[in-house]
Design a protein around this motif. Sequence first.
Motif, PDB file in Angstrom:
ATOM      1  N   ILE A 122     -10.029  -6.029  -2.897  1.00 41.48           N
ATOM      2  CA  ILE A 122      -9.807  -6.336  -1.380  1.00 41.48           C
ATOM      3  C   ILE A 122      -8.272  -6.842  -1.302  1.00 41.48           C
ATOM      4  O   ILE A 122      -8.026  -7.739  -1.636  1.00 41.48           O
ATOM      5  N   SER A 167     -15.670   7.294   8.502  1.00 41.42           N
ATOM      6  CA  SER A 167     -15.615   6.665  10.045  1.00 41.42           C
ATOM      7  C   SER A 167     -14.226   6.215  10.223  1.00 41.42           C
ATOM      8  O   SER A 167     -14.091   5.471  11.216  1.00 41.42           O
ATOM      9  N   THR A 168     -13.408   6.186   9.175  1.00 43.74           N
ATOM     10  CA  THR A 168     -12.052   5.593   9.528  1.00 43.74           C
ATOM     11  C   THR A 168     -10.855   6.634   9.010  1.00 43.74           C
ATOM     12  O   THR A 168     -11.054   7.323   7.993  1.00 43.74           O
ATOM     13  N   ILE A 189      -9.954  -2.491   9.916  1.00 41.38           N
ATOM     14  CA  ILE A 189      -9.243  -3.142  10.970  1.00 41.38           C
ATOM     15  C   ILE A 189      -9.543  -4.673  11.221  1.00 41.38           C
ATOM     16  O   ILE A 189     -10.839  -4.917  10.839  1.00 41.38           O
ATOM     17  N   SER A 223     -13.539   6.499  -2.574  1.00 39.26           N
ATOM     18  CA  SER A 223     -13.470   5.347  -3.226  1.00 39.26           C
ATOM     19  C   SER A 223     -12.596   4.261  -2.601  1.00 39.26           C
ATOM     20  O   SER A 223     -12.433   2.943  -3.116  1.00 39.26           O
ATOM     21  N   THR A 224     -12.051   4.591  -1.511  1.00 38.79           N
ATOM     22  CA  THR A 224     -11.271   3.630  -0.577  1.00 38.79           C
ATOM     23  C   THR A 224     -11.632   3.586   0.682  1.00 38.79           C
ATOM     24  O   THR A 224     -12.082   4.544   1.379  1.00 38.79           O
ATOM     25  N   LEU A 225     -11.532   2.256   1.402  1.00 41.06           N
ATOM     26  CA  LEU A 225     -11.789   2.157   2.918  1.00 41.06           C
ATOM     27  C   LEU A 225     -10.774   1.315   3.344  1.00 41.06           C
ATOM     28  O   LEU A 225     -10.270   0.412   2.839  1.00 41.06           O
ATOM     29  N   THR A 226     -10.364   1.499   4.641  1.00 38.03           N
ATOM     30  CA  THR A 226      -9.356   0.686   5.154  1.00 38.03           C
ATOM     31  C   THR A 226     -10.207   0.187   6.592  1.00 38.03           C
ATOM     32  O   THR A 226     -10.431   0.870   7.381  1.00 38.03           O
ATOM     33  N   ILE A 259      -3.867   0.835  -3.189  1.00 39.24           N
ATOM     34  CA  ILE A 259      -3.240  -0.476  -3.129  1.00 39.24           C
ATOM     35  C   ILE A 259      -2.063  -0.702  -4.141  1.00 39.24           C
ATOM     36  O   ILE A 259      -2.449  -0.135  -5.233  1.00 39.24           O
ATOM     37  N   PHE A 281       0.834  -1.132  -0.075  1.00 34.74           N
ATOM     38  CA  PHE A 281       0.118  -0.067   0.219  1.00 34.74           C
ATOM     39  C   PHE A 281       0.782   1.140   0.081  1.00 34.74           C
ATOM     40  O   PHE A 281       2.016   1.331   0.363  1.00 34.74           O
ATOM     41  N   THR A 324      -5.506   5.808   1.065  1.00 41.30           N
ATOM     42  CA  THR A 324      -4.699   4.636   1.115  1.00 41.30           C
ATOM     43  C   THR A 324      -4.886   3.814  -0.451  1.00 41.30           C
ATOM     44  O   THR A 324      -5.887   3.796  -0.825  1.00 41.30           O
ATOM     45  N   LEU A 330     -17.958  10.658  -0.985  1.00 41.37           N
ATOM     46  CA  LEU A 330     -17.956   9.576  -0.032  1.00 41.37           C
ATOM     47  C   LEU A 330     -16.655   8.586   0.025  1.00 41.37           C
ATOM     48  O   LEU A 330     -16.169   8.144   1.026  1.00 41.37           O
ATOM     49  N   THR A 361     -18.376   3.191   1.572  1.00 41.61           N
ATOM     50  CA  THR A 361     -18.927   3.723   2.756  1.00 41.61           C
ATOM     51  C   THR A 361     -19.529   2.824   4.022  1.00 41.61           C
ATOM     52  O   THR A 361     -19.667   1.635   3.422  1.00 41.61           O
ATOM     53  N   ILE A 362     -19.331   3.236   5.277  1.00 44.29           N
ATOM     54  CA  ILE A 362     -19.636   2.497   6.244  1.00 44.29           C
ATOM     55  C   ILE A 362     -21.005   2.881   6.794  1.00 44.29           C
ATOM     56  O   ILE A 362     -20.682   4.285   7.248  1.00 44.29           O
ATOM     57  N   VAL A 385      -7.664  -3.423   3.055  1.00 38.89           N
ATOM     58  CA  VAL A 385      -7.897  -2.012   2.292  1.00 38.89           C
ATOM     59  C   VAL A 385      -8.945  -2.490   1.164  1.00 38.89           C
ATOM     60  O   VAL A 385      -8.653  -3.308   0.184  1.00 38.89           O
ATOM     61  N   LEU A 386      -9.953  -1.684   0.961  1.00 41.67           N
ATOM     62  CA  LEU A 386     -11.022  -2.037  -0.025  1.00 41.67           C
ATOM     63  C   LEU A 386     -10.771  -0.541  -0.902  1.00 41.67           C
ATOM     64  O   LEU A 386     -10.381   0.323  -0.706  1.00 41.67           O
ATOM     65  N   SER A 387     -11.097  -0.978  -2.250  1.00 42.05           N
ATOM     66  CA  SER A 387     -11.231   0.062  -3.184  1.00 42.05           C
ATOM     67  C   SER A 387     -12.050  -0.188  -4.511  1.00 42.05           C
ATOM     68  O   SER A 387     -12.361  -1.605  -4.630  1.00 42.05           O
ATOM     69  N   VAL A 388     -12.890   0.811  -5.139  1.00 45.09           N
ATOM     70  CA  VAL A 388     -13.524   0.521  -6.146  1.00 45.09           C
ATOM     71  C   VAL A 388     -12.864   1.284  -7.301  1.00 45.09           C
ATOM     72  O   VAL A 388     -12.597   2.499  -7.136  1.00 45.09           O
ATOM     73  N   SER A 410     -21.152   9.317   6.700  1.00 47.17           N
ATOM     74  CA  SER A 410     -20.672   8.941   5.703  1.00 47.17           C
ATOM     75  C   SER A 410     -19.805  10.201   5.029  1.00 47.17           C
ATOM     76  O   SER A 410     -18.767   9.734   4.388  1.00 47.17           O
ATOM     77  N   LEU A 411     -20.181  11.077   5.058  1.00 42.82           N
ATOM     78  CA  LEU A 411     -19.445  12.233   4.158  1.00 42.82           C
ATOM     79  C   LEU A 411     -17.979  12.471   4.874  1.00 42.82           C
ATOM     80  O   LEU A 411     -17.331  12.583   4.065  1.00 42.82           O
ATOM     81  N   PHE A 414      -5.370  -5.619   8.481  1.00 46.53           N
ATOM     82  CA  PHE A 414      -6.240  -4.593   7.773  1.00 46.53           C
ATOM     83  C   PHE A 414      -6.799  -4.992   6.468  1.00 46.53           C
ATOM     84  O   PHE A 414      -5.886  -5.835   5.707  1.00 46.53           O
TER      85      PHE A 414
END
Lengths: 137, 137, 137
Positions: free
Chosen positions: B132, C98-99, B103, B98-101, A103, A39, A101, B96, B52-53, B41-44, C94-95, B39
């Motif tokens: 992912i 949360s991480t 835990i 395009s990535t999320l990490t 990938i 990453f 972050t 919103l 989003t969460i 790491v998610l990405s679209v 969401s905006l 972790f």
Amino acid sequence: MRTYPLVTEAVQTTRRTELVDVTARVQQAVSATTATGGFAVLSVPHTTAALTINENADPDVRHDLMRKLDELLPQREPYYRHSEGNSDSHLKSSLLGSTLTVIIEQGRLVLGTWQAIYLCEFDGPRDRRLLIKVIGE
Amino acid sequence: MRTYPLVTEAVQTTRRTELVDVTARVQQAVSATTATGGFAVLSVPHTTAALTINENADPDVRHDLMRKLDELLPQREPYYRHSEGNSDSHLKSSLLGSTLTVIIEQGRLVLGTWQAIYLCEFDGPRDRRLLIKVIGE
Amino acid sequence: MRTYPLVTEAVQTTRRTELVDVTARVQQAVSATTATGGFAVLSVPHTTAALTINENADPDVRHDLMRKLDELLPQREPYYRHSEGNSDSHLKSSLLGSTLTVIIEQGRLVLGTWQAIYLCEFDGPRDRRLLIKVIGE
């Protein structure tokens, strides 16, 4: 598996609001490491700038994105108290976010065909810094 | 400590705007690794979708969230230049993200009782991909 | 290179919307590890709270940021269906997101001079939790 030294890139912006494509610079920092998978964590150490991933082709998308943000968050509001006149810039920074972050796979940033990484300037022109920390193996 | 091979999940959306719960699929990708702590790491890899969460229980929350976003960012604005008519989708994607990490602890995604991970479709229906990448030990 | 045990910090909020500076607590969690370089992944396991990085000095910035968010996303809308009356809180969550992932260098969080890490309360007062997971070497 290891972390690589922090890389700092200087980014000079030229207007109050602007999207600067930094994809090539981030890829270069990744390519300078021996990481093939992992990453890159990106960060701007500023509170009136941000980082985002969006369309790399049609510049009209960048125009529309910044124009609409300016409409939703104009520079002046009767209730704003902050004396520097850039409260809108601070909120835009939090809405888009100052960290990202990305990938890495086979030594390349994993981005879609139409995706670029942008440093978002919301209170320029200024000298900005982009921090890049790679972790991988 | 290691990285695991990149996993790609196909997500088929069915409407212009939609929140697709992908939590179970992400957990499955994590469970397929030997990682107990680390972790994901998610990405679209798309510029008109996001991650989003948010609330996993009452579907009215998802309705209200998308309805308000559509009100703030309608599809048409007199000043939009981008010819594809989806400038709103691009901006929603950046807002919103395009990535999320997320835990991982004891082999499970660390989420609150009411949290789910959503792929946000803002210009569907389309075939989307969710990437992912797990790092852990 | 390793991950460190998950740390949970309790954060008590006192108003419906509020920005709580948690920078010192996150730094403390990082300092309690042996990590000199790496990352801290932060998360709030709540769907009406968020995390953001913004101005640490002038409290007027925090006022303006929350005031404008409230104007854009008022608590009531005629079309809201969610019966708890906090749909605005969910969307704000969401905006802002949360991480957060923050770079660590020489045992310190890498933040700009004016940056602080805030837990954003959007539906308080409540007992909130901040999760901190450090990875480094």
